[in-house]
Design an enzyme around this catalytic site. Structure first.
Site, PDB file in Angstrom:
ATOM      1  N   SER A 187      -0.434  -5.259  -7.156  1.00 51.21           N
ATOM      2  CA  SER A 187       0.195  -6.537  -6.818  1.00 51.21           C
ATOM      3  C   SER A 187      -0.696  -7.700  -7.223  1.00 51.21           C
ATOM      4  CB  SER A 187       0.417  -6.635  -5.304  1.00 51.21           C
ATOM      5  OG  SER A 187       1.550  -5.907  -4.935  1.00 51.21           O
ATOM      6  N   HIS A 238       4.944  -8.120  -9.535  1.00 51.81           N
ATOM      7  CA  HIS A 238       5.066  -6.915 -10.379  1.00 51.81           C
ATOM      8  C   HIS A 238       6.116  -7.224 -11.450  1.00 51.81           C
ATOM      9  CE1 HIS A 238       2.723  -4.029  -7.899  1.00 51.81           C
ATOM     10  NE2 HIS A 238       3.056  -4.862  -6.940  1.00 51.81           N
ATOM     11  N   HIS A 271       7.427   1.129  -5.742  1.00 51.76           N
ATOM     12  CA  HIS A 271       6.968   1.503  -4.398  1.00 51.76           C
ATOM     13  C   HIS A 271       8.091   2.224  -3.647  1.00 51.76           C
ATOM     14  CE1 HIS A 271       4.744  -2.165  -5.585  1.00 51.76           C
ATOM     15  NE2 HIS A 271       3.721  -1.666  -4.915  1.00 51.76           N
ATOM     16  N   TYR A 322       8.861   1.770  -0.617  1.00 51.72           N
ATOM     17  CA  TYR A 322       9.609   0.848   0.261  1.00 51.72           C
ATOM     18  C   TYR A 322      10.710   0.097  -0.483  1.00 51.72           C
ATOM     19  CZ  TYR A 322       6.465  -2.810  -1.574  1.00 51.72           C
ATOM     20  OH  TYR A 322       5.753  -3.645  -2.401  1.00 51.72           O
ATOM     21  N   GLU A 323      10.677   0.121  -1.819  1.00 50.71           N
ATOM     22  CA  GLU A 323      11.750  -0.524  -2.587  1.00 50.71           C
ATOM     23  C   GLU A 323      13.033   0.303  -2.529  1.00 50.71           C
ATOM     24  OE1 GLU A 323      10.352  -2.439  -6.448  1.00 50.71           O
ATOM     25  OE2 GLU A 323       8.604  -1.217  -5.933  1.00 50.71           O
ATOM     26  N   ALA A 351      -3.813  -3.870  -4.639  1.00 50.79           N
ATOM     27  CA  ALA A 351      -4.295  -4.862  -3.679  1.00 50.79           C
ATOM     28  C   ALA A 351      -4.217  -4.187  -2.313  1.00 50.79           C
ATOM     29  CB  ALA A 351      -3.395  -6.083  -3.715  1.00 50.79           C
ATOM     30  N   MET A 363       0.315   0.254   0.235  1.00 53.27           N
ATOM     31  CA  MET A 363       1.625   0.924   0.217  1.00 53.27           C
ATOM     32  C   MET A 363       1.922   1.568  -1.146  1.00 53.27           C
ATOM     33  SD  MET A 363       3.581  -2.307   1.934  1.00 53.27           S
ATOM     34  CE  MET A 363       2.817  -3.231   3.272  1.00 53.27           C
ATOM     35  N   SER A 364       0.879   1.992  -1.841  1.00 44.78           N
ATOM     36  CA  SER A 364       1.114   2.505  -3.205  1.00 44.78           C
ATOM     37  C   SER A 364       0.065   3.540  -3.575  1.00 44.78           C
ATOM     38  CB  SER A 364       1.061   1.339  -4.204  1.00 44.78           C
ATOM     39  OG  SER A 364      -0.274   0.868  -4.330  1.00 44.78           O
ATOM     40  N   ASN A 419      -7.274  -8.928   1.678  1.00 44.46           N
ATOM     41  CA  ASN A 419      -7.228  -9.451   3.044  1.00 44.46           C
ATOM     42  C   ASN A 419      -7.931  -8.461   3.959  1.00 44.46           C
ATOM     43  OD1 ASN A 419      -4.645  -7.877   2.362  1.00 44.46           O
ATOM     44  ND2 ASN A 419      -4.672  -7.804   4.599  1.00 44.46           N
ATOM     45  N   HIS A 472       2.170 -11.554   1.899  1.00 53.32           N
ATOM     46  CA  HIS A 472       2.135 -11.159   0.488  1.00 53.32           C
ATOM     47  C   HIS A 472       1.528 -12.264  -0.398  1.00 53.32           C
ATOM     48  CE1 HIS A 472       3.125  -8.528  -2.804  1.00 53.32           C
ATOM     49  NE2 HIS A 472       3.958  -9.383  -3.370  1.00 53.32           N
TER      50      HIS A 472
HETATM   51  C1  R1P Z   1       2.007  -5.935  -0.010  1.00 48.48           C
HETATM   52  O1  R1P Z   1       1.564  -7.249  -0.079  1.00 48.48           O
HETATM   53  C2  R1P Z   1       2.070  -5.266  -1.360  1.00 48.48           C
HETATM   54  O2  R1P Z   1       0.771  -5.363  -1.982  1.00 48.48           O
HETATM   55  C3  R1P Z   1       0.272  -4.077  -2.280  1.00 48.48           C
HETATM   56  C4  R1P Z   1       0.955  -3.198  -1.239  1.00 48.48           C
HETATM   57  O3  R1P Z   1       0.949  -1.836  -1.589  1.00 48.48           O
HETATM   58  C5  R1P Z   1       2.340  -3.780  -1.197  1.00 48.48           C
HETATM   59  O4  R1P Z   1       3.126  -3.330  -2.249  1.00 48.48           O
HETATM   60  O5  R1P Z   1       0.722  -3.802  -3.590  1.00 48.48           O
HETATM   61  P1  R1P Z   1       0.093  -2.737  -4.620  1.00 48.48           P
HETATM   62  O6  R1P Z   1      -0.331  -1.576  -3.834  1.00 48.48           O
HETATM   63  O7  R1P Z   1       1.198  -2.436  -5.580  1.00 48.48           O
HETATM   64  O8  R1P Z   1      -1.074  -3.426  -5.294  1.00 48.48           O
END
Ligand code: R1P
Length: 263
Positions: free
Chosen positions: A11, A42, A64, A66-67, A94, A197-198, A221, A235
């Protein structure tokens, strides 16, 4: 172009692809069977090009769970990379820092992961095993390759970056809601240093088909760990991070410059 290295941009980290020379760009919606990227930060395209002379492909925008995608759909691009001849996967993300010693702007090389999704039964390899890619029961104790990790740490040392480079355990939770305070405390107690989350499903599928993996989290963060805090995960804060990776000329994989722009 036959890239040997694939980089998945987390992200807000799509700028990693900007440093490629001789770019050829494919929007994900033009690629058969690819999912669509639906998350801010993204872009959703594959950028092929050279990074210090090395052929690479950057995925600007990952998918992801969650999508609404299954974990196997999320990881479809990894198998495409494998079929293209990719040998090394660099996953970036991130993440929120669980480790109290981590600061916003730190880079964490991923040593290992804890997957709340995987432990709960959402593994991308669930279902019939396709032997063309790998074995039924792949080992994950060496998911993040020690040689690549050591190389990355050596580079960080050479560059005097050790003050903001860490090593740690990435925890996957499904999202899209951020973690509660109790969940952050629990994940930290379990041994987690960062949460997001990835990444984990991609790494599992990459290891299944024998790709070598280097994982990098940018700590965007600090996870909220106590009830007196007024901090709230969001976000926008996550997207404010930027990570640049430059591979050294003539070497297949040597991150010789990590530029972290602190938030
Ligand atoms: C939340 O802000 C998003 O940022 C991170 C989390 O997994 C979520 O998708 O993204 P990436 O893991 O894709 O970097």
């Amino acid at each position: 172009q036959r890239p040997k290295t694939a980089i998945i941009c987390g992200s807000g980290l799509g700028g990693l692809a900007d440093v490629l020379d001789n770019k050829t760009i494919f929007p994900c919606e033009d690629i058969p069977h690819f999912p669509r990227s639906t998350v801010a930060g993204h872009i959703g395209r594959l950028v092929f090009g050279d990074l210090s002379g090395q052929p690479c492909v950057c995925m600007q925008g990952r998918f992801h769970y969650y999508e609404g995608y299954s974990v196997s759909t999320v990881t479809f691009p990894i198998r495409v990379f494998f079929l293209l001849g990719v040998e090394i996967l660099i996953v970036t993300n991130a993440a929120g820092g669980l480790n109290p010693h981590f600061q916003v702007g730190d880079i964490m090389f991923i040593r290992d992961h804890i997957s709340m999704l995987g432990l709960g039964g959402q593994n991308p390899l669930r279902g019939p095993n396709d032997e063309r890619f790998g074995v039924r029961f792949p080992c994950m104790s060496d998911a993040y390759e020690q040689d690549l990790l050591s190389l990355a740490m050596e580079s960080a040392q050479e560059l005097g970056f050790l003050s903001f480079v860490r090593e740690g355990v990435y925890c996957l939770q499904a999202g899209p809601s951020y973690e509660t305070i109790a969940e952050c405390r629990a994940l930290h107690a379990l041994g987690g240093d960062a949460v997001g989350m990835s990444t984990v499903p991609e790494v599992i599928v990459a290891r299944h088909c024998g790709l070598r993996v280097l994982g990098i989290s940018l700590i965007t963060n600090k996870a909220v760990m106590n009830y007196n805090s007024q901090e709230k995960a969001n976000h926008e804060e996550v997207l404010a991070g930027e990570l640049q990776l430059i591979l050294e000329l003539g070497k297949p994989l040597h991150p010789n410059a990590w530029v972290c722009i602190p938030l």
